[in-house]
Design an enzyme around this catalytic site. Structure first.
Site, short mmCIF file in Angstrom:
data_model
loop_
_atom_site.label_atom_id
_atom_site.label_comp_id
_atom_site.label_asym_id
_atom_site.label_seq_id
_atom_site.Cartn_x
_atom_site.Cartn_y
_atom_site.Cartn_z
N GLY A 64 0.81 -1.21 0.00
CA GLY A 64 0.00 0.00 0.00
C GLY A 64 0.85 1.27 0.00
O GLY A 64 1.96 1.27 0.54
N ARG A 87 1.19 -5.66 -5.01
CA ARG A 87 1.18 -6.59 -3.87
C ARG A 87 1.64 -8.00 -4.23
O ARG A 87 1.39 -8.94 -3.48
CB ARG A 87 -0.22 -6.63 -3.25
CG ARG A 87 -0.64 -5.33 -2.54
CD ARG A 87 -1.78 -5.57 -1.57
NE ARG A 87 -2.25 -4.33 -0.95
CZ ARG A 87 -1.70 -3.79 0.13
NH1 ARG A 87 -0.67 -4.36 0.70
NH2 ARG A 87 -2.20 -2.67 0.64
N ASP A 120 5.59 -7.90 5.76
CA ASP A 120 5.67 -9.06 4.86
C ASP A 120 6.70 -8.84 3.75
O ASP A 120 7.47 -9.74 3.42
CB ASP A 120 4.31 -9.35 4.21
CG ASP A 120 3.36 -10.01 5.20
OD1 ASP A 120 3.85 -10.51 6.24
OD2 ASP A 120 2.15 -10.01 4.94
N LYS A 124 8.17 0.66 5.57
CA LYS A 124 7.04 1.47 5.09
C LYS A 124 5.72 0.91 5.56
O LYS A 124 5.56 -0.31 5.57
CB LYS A 124 7.06 1.46 3.55
CG LYS A 124 5.86 2.04 2.89
CD LYS A 124 5.17 1.08 1.90
CE LYS A 124 4.43 -0.04 2.57
NZ LYS A 124 3.56 -0.83 1.68
N THR A 125 4.79 1.69 5.97
CA THR A 125 3.35 1.41 6.06
C THR A 125 2.68 2.47 6.92
O THR A 125 3.18 2.81 8.00
CB THR A 125 2.98 0.01 6.61
OG1 THR A 125 1.55 -0.06 6.69
CG2 THR A 125 3.54 -0.35 7.96
N ASP A 182 0.15 1.96 8.47
CA ASP A 182 -0.47 1.26 9.61
C ASP A 182 0.33 1.40 10.90
O ASP A 182 -0.21 1.16 11.98
CB ASP A 182 -0.64 -0.23 9.29
CG ASP A 182 -1.57 -0.47 8.10
OD1 ASP A 182 -2.16 0.51 7.62
OD2 ASP A 182 -1.68 -1.61 7.66
P1 FBP Z 1 0.54 -1.88 3.63
O1 FBP Z 1 0.55 -2.71 4.87
O2 FBP Z 1 0.91 -2.63 2.41
O3 FBP Z 1 1.36 -0.63 3.80
O4 FBP Z 1 -0.96 -1.36 3.37
C1 FBP Z 1 -1.67 -0.67 4.32
C2 FBP Z 1 -3.13 -0.47 3.97
O5 FBP Z 1 -3.37 0.88 3.67
C3 FBP Z 1 -4.04 -0.93 5.11
O6 FBP Z 1 -4.22 0.07 6.06
C4 FBP Z 1 -5.32 -1.28 4.39
O7 FBP Z 1 -6.06 -2.22 5.11
C5 FBP Z 1 -4.81 -1.84 3.09
O8 FBP Z 1 -3.54 -1.25 2.85
C6 FBP Z 1 -5.71 -1.56 1.92
O9 FBP Z 1 -5.20 -2.22 0.81
P2 FBP Z 1 -5.52 -1.87 -0.71
O10 FBP Z 1 -4.69 -0.71 -1.08
O11 FBP Z 1 -5.08 -3.09 -1.44
O12 FBP Z 1 -6.96 -1.56 -0.81
#
Ligand code: FBP
Length: 565
Positions: free
Chosen positions: A93, A157, A188, A214-215, A217
């Protein structure tokens, strides 16, 4: 409008395609830790251990296990090193600051030797496997400095975990004479970066692999990593929006706003936004799980606060809900686990096929345990259907699609109606719903993220020059002024343990959930009753990029509380 071929159309064009802030922001020079401002020497610590399952992790990573933590210090040496070609991948993400990691890495590899080249793999790890890449030149990099988004090369992803993928990768790395690969991703992706580092080291392919945390979250953090990049900007963006809603709420005094916040499993984002905005209610999934609360308990908790405020004539308020809440309610967690099992064909391990929705629901209802069926039946019908029907490509229930904010507000409304009939509540309950996630993932990075990300990328180039592999780039002491930040590397194996994933034991980086005995949660818990009753809203306003340092350069409240500043 028609222009003559003079300089005017160009200026007109630039002003049409870029905002004034974007143009001014391009000139911002991110700050670097003092140690990275010139030549460095790597100071190595003692051999390290993984956080759990040491023997197993050691066996799985014979070449990258036990490496020391590294800290860079300024050095007097000035000998120029040979040019090095580097590849970079954005994984998962989006998170604000990704472009600055890449620009820091670019400036870093060019400072090693101006003949070094940086290649970006397109649309995530899949770009490496499919040999889809572009060279990132100075002109391209300059267009993206200090901007949000991952659009410079895109993200994806695809999981890099199979030998065939590693072998496809080495073909293109050899073709481009790339000696080091930087993978910018979450827990991951960094786990996979470590597996790749180990594989290339075992095969003696001569390619180093470095990760970057990175994230949005905020769940990739531990003793070594203070925070994942993007968390700061995303939380500030959501907090601005929550603050605006709270001001509207406090002006009209007629709505309860139910606001769901992204963050997948962990509640770091919801907690940080609560610390920044002081809402009436913020749920923390980790606490709900620890207290073994049911959905009914959560509904009662919210309804009790709504009723108490109504008794004072305050028929308005705000509720923050972490995205992962539903999965942390023990009874629902158990139900989801069984749904995932019964909806998978044990013979193939693939999702079971059904003729239609009704057949699928009937199958579920006749195959799950009685207590789980009771939980399923207690949910509103549309939510129960969603749980039975919506699956991800691996066949798992798609919990994140459930509109928890609407589910909770409906259940609270029902509870309040019962209390009204029983003479226990007398108020009005009108609701508005919001989900903030994508609004913050590509925001222009705050000064904190702009500096932190640039430093992470620049530092990755120093790990490459030092010949390291299987390391994550780290920058610490980030609540102090940037010059005092500490730069270095942590062996990824140090953060690993073995966890059960999709029916198999796997080495993974331990995900950081909200700690209920940590300073951020304790601060929140000490103040939430006051915030519930009084209207103590804080309105943080938009991120500021220019101005006094106390307005522009603050880190998150989470980090300030964790580092007791
Ligand atoms: P990452 O862990 O890859 O950084 O993604 C975070 C996130 O934004 C989460 O908060 C959310 O649940 C998810 O990605 C949403 O994923 P997508 O972009 O595939 O809709």
């Amino acid at each position: 409008m028609r222009f003559h071929r003079t300089v005017t159309p160009l200026i007109y064009y630039i002003h049409m395609t870029k905002s004034a802030l974007q143009i001014a922001r391009a000139a911002y020079q991110p700050k670097l830790p003092k140690a990275l401002q010139g030549p460095v020497v790597a100071k190595e610590g003692a051999a390290t251990q993984s956080v759990g399952d040491q023997e197993k992790i050691k066996q799985l990573f014979p070449n990258t296990y036990g490496l020391p933590v590294i800290e860079f210090e300024a050095s007097a040496a000035t000998t120029q090193q040979p040019a090095v070609n580097v590849g970079v991948i954005l994984s998962g993400g989006q998170a604000p600051g990704g472009h600055n990691v890449i620009s820091g890495l670019f400036d870093g590899v060019k400072s090693i030797n101006p003949a070094s080249k940086l290649y970006g793999f397109i649309l995530g790890p899949g770009g490496l496997v499919d040999h889809n890449y572009m060279e990132l030149t100075a002109d391209i990099i300059d267009e993206y400095r200090n901007t949000g988004g991952f659009d410079i090369i895109g993200s994806g992803r695809t999981k890099l975990e199979k030998e065939e993928q590693f072998e496809k990768g080495i073909e293109i790395l050899r073709e481009l004479n790339i000696k080091a690969l930087v993978i910018i991703g979450g827990d991951d992706s960094n786990t996979n970066a470590c597996v790749l580092a180990e594989y290339y080291a075992a095969k003696k392919y001569g390619v180093q692999v470095i990760g970057c945390p990175k994230t949005i979250d905020g769940d990739l953090k531990n003793e070594q990593i203070e925070t994942s990049f993007g968390f700061d900007t995303a939380c500030k963006t959501y907090s601005e929006l929550i603050g605006n809603i709270q001001r509207d709420c406090n002006s009209a005094r007629k709505y309860w706003h139910f606001i769901k916040l992204m963050g997948r499993s962990a509640s770091h984002i919801a907690l940080e936004c609560a610390l920044q905005t002081q809402p009436n209610i913020c749920l923390v999934s980790e606490e709900v799980e620890a207290k073994e609360q049911s959905l009914d308990d959560v509904v009662n908790y919210i309804a009790t606060i709504v009723a108490a405020r109504a008794a004072k004539g305050d028929n308005y308020g705000t509720v923050l809900i972490p995205e992962g809440l539903i999965e942390f309610i023990p009874a629902i967690k158990k139900l989801i686990k069984e749904l995932n099992e019964v909806l998978t064909d044990p013979a193939t391990g693939e999702p079971r096929e059904f003729a239609g929705a009704e057949e699928q629901i009937a199958f579920v209802e006749s195959h799950i345990a009685k207590d789980n069926l009771a939980v399923l039946k207690s949910l509103p019908e549309d939510v129960a259907r969603q749980l039975c029907l919506d699956r991800d490509p691996h066949g798992n229930v798609q919990v994140s699609l459930i509109e928890t904010e609407k589910l909770l507000s409906r259940m609270v409304a029902k509870r309040l109606a019962e209390w009204k009939q029983a003479g226990k509540y007398d108020g009005k309950f009108s609701t508005q719903h919001h989900f903030f996630g994508y609004e913050g993932r590509c925001a222009a990075p705050s000064n904190y993220d702009a500096d932190y990300c640039y430093s992470l990328g620049f530092n990755a180039s120093r790990l490459i020059a030092a010949g390291k592999t299987g390391y994550m780039s780290i920058i610490r002491n980030t609540t102090a002024p940037a010059a005092e930040w500490v730069a270095g590397g942590v062996p990824i194996t140090m953060m690993m343990n073995i966890e059960r994933r999709n029916g198999a034991d796997k080495p993974v980086i331990r995900k950081a959930l909200v700690e209920l005995d940590g300073a951020p949660f304790r601060y929140f818990a000490a103040h939430r009753d006051e915030w519930a009753q009084a209207t103590s809203y804080v309105y943080p306003g938009p991120i500021q990029y220019f101005g006094p340092t106390e307005v522009c350069d603050q880190s998150t409240k989470t980090l300030q509380l964790e580092q007791a500043r």
